[in-house]
Design a protein around this motif. Structure first.
Motif, PDB file in Angstrom:
ATOM      1  N   LYS A  24       0.978  -1.155   0.120  1.00  0.00           N
ATOM      2  CA  LYS A  24      -0.287  -0.716  -0.015  1.00  0.00           C
ATOM      3  C   LYS A  24       0.823   1.170   0.164  1.00  0.00           C
ATOM      4  N   ALA A  25       1.806   1.386   0.568  1.00  0.00           N
ATOM      5  CA  ALA A  25       2.547   2.389   0.761  1.00  0.00           C
ATOM      6  C   ALA A  25       3.497   2.286   0.071  1.00  0.00           C
ATOM      7  N   GLY A  26       4.075   1.877  -0.667  1.00  0.00           N
ATOM      8  CA  GLY A  26       4.163   1.569  -2.095  1.00  0.00           C
ATOM      9  C   GLY A  26       2.912   1.965  -3.577  1.00  0.00           C
ATOM     10  N   ASP A  27       2.028   1.320  -3.398  1.00  0.00           N
ATOM     11  CA  ASP A  27       1.517   1.972  -4.412  1.00  0.00           C
ATOM     12  C   ASP A  27       0.768   3.567  -4.215  1.00  0.00           C
ATOM     13  N   THR A  33       3.619  10.147  -7.953  1.00  0.00           N
ATOM     14  CA  THR A  33       5.359  10.102  -8.323  1.00  0.00           C
ATOM     15  C   THR A  33       5.147  10.086  -9.602  1.00  0.00           C
ATOM     16  N   GLY A  34       3.806   9.622  -9.536  1.00  0.00           N
ATOM     17  CA  GLY A  34       3.324   8.920 -11.358  1.00  0.00           C
ATOM     18  C   GLY A  34       3.946   8.050 -12.059  1.00  0.00           C
ATOM     19  N   GLY A  35       4.519   7.303 -11.118  1.00  0.00           N
ATOM     20  CA  GLY A  35       5.325   6.030 -11.552  1.00  0.00           C
ATOM     21  C   GLY A  35       6.556   6.204 -12.080  1.00  0.00           C
ATOM     22  N   LYS A  36       7.246   7.703 -11.648  1.00  0.00           N
ATOM     23  CA  LYS A  36       8.533   7.719 -12.916  1.00  0.00           C
ATOM     24  C   LYS A  36       9.694   7.138 -11.554  1.00  0.00           C
ATOM     25  N   TYR A  37       9.289   6.745 -10.229  1.00  0.00           N
ATOM     26  CA  TYR A  37      10.383   6.208  -9.360  1.00  0.00           C
ATOM     27  C   TYR A  37      10.039   5.442  -9.004  1.00  0.00           C
ATOM     28  N   ASP A  42      10.535  -0.297  -5.655  1.00  0.00           N
ATOM     29  CA  ASP A  42       9.978  -1.336  -5.783  1.00  0.00           C
ATOM     30  C   ASP A  42      10.795  -2.343  -5.181  1.00  0.00           C
ATOM     31  N   SER A  43      12.527  -2.291  -5.494  1.00  0.00           N
ATOM     32  CA  SER A  43      13.301  -2.387  -4.740  1.00  0.00           C
ATOM     33  C   SER A  43      13.319  -1.812  -3.190  1.00  0.00           C
ATOM     34  N   VAL A  44      12.510  -1.640  -3.168  1.00  0.00           N
ATOM     35  CA  VAL A  44      12.741  -0.489  -1.716  1.00  0.00           C
ATOM     36  C   VAL A  44      11.447  -1.302  -0.735  1.00  0.00           C
ATOM     37  N   GLN A  45      10.152  -2.263  -1.762  1.00  0.00           N
ATOM     38  CA  GLN A  45       9.395  -2.841  -1.043  1.00  0.00           C
ATOM     39  C   GLN A  45      10.070  -3.868  -1.221  1.00  0.00           C
ATOM     40  N   ASP A  46      11.284  -4.859  -1.905  1.00  0.00           N
ATOM     41  CA  ASP A  46      11.763  -6.597  -1.694  1.00  0.00           C
ATOM     42  C   ASP A  46      12.239  -6.114  -0.756  1.00  0.00           C
ATOM     43  N   ARG A  66      -0.092  -4.119  -9.773  1.00  0.00           N
ATOM     44  CA  ARG A  66       0.213  -2.254  -9.775  1.00  0.00           C
ATOM     45  C   ARG A  66       0.296  -1.849 -11.461  1.00  0.00           C
ATOM     46  N   PRO A  67      -1.683  -1.567 -11.251  1.00  0.00           N
ATOM     47  CA  PRO A  67      -0.997  -0.681 -12.664  1.00  0.00           C
ATOM     48  C   PRO A  67      -0.056   0.369 -13.046  1.00  0.00           C
ATOM     49  N   SER A  68      -0.355  -0.118 -14.545  1.00  0.00           N
ATOM     50  CA  SER A  68       1.300   0.483 -15.090  1.00  0.00           C
ATOM     51  C   SER A  68       0.884   1.437 -15.719  1.00  0.00           C
ATOM     52  N   HIS A  69       1.888   2.837 -15.295  1.00  0.00           N
ATOM     53  CA  HIS A  69       2.095   4.248 -15.892  1.00  0.00           C
ATOM     54  C   HIS A  69       2.168   4.496 -16.731  1.00  0.00           C
TER      55      HIS A  69
END
Length: 69
Positions: A24-27, A33-37, A42-46, A66-69
């Motif tokens: 949820k935090a990653g989403d 950020t509009g998916g810019k990062y 994803d790396s931080v979530q892992d 996740r929906p793609s941006h």
């Protein structure tokens, strides 16, 4: 005991809820950020899943649902 120590203990005791919270935090960050990062998020979530549990059972590792941006 600091607030961070208390949070860490709570996270380690509930892997399913932890995984959901990480997703949820990653989403949220991706949305703001509009998916810019997305790759960095994803790396931080892992890394958080590795450290605090949660596996991918909380709703998708590597941004699978996740929906793609």
């Amino acid at each position: 005991m600091s607030m961070m120590d208390k949070l860490k203990q709570m996270l380690k005791g509930h892997p399913e809820q932890t995984g959901k919270g990480i997703d949820k935090a990653g989403d949220f960050v991706d949305g703001k950020t509009g998916g810019k990062y997305k790759g960095q998020v994803d790396s931080v979530q892992d890394k958080m899943r590795d450290q605090y549990g949660g596996g991918s059972g909380g709703g998708g590792g590597k941004g699978e649902d996740r929906p793609s941006h």
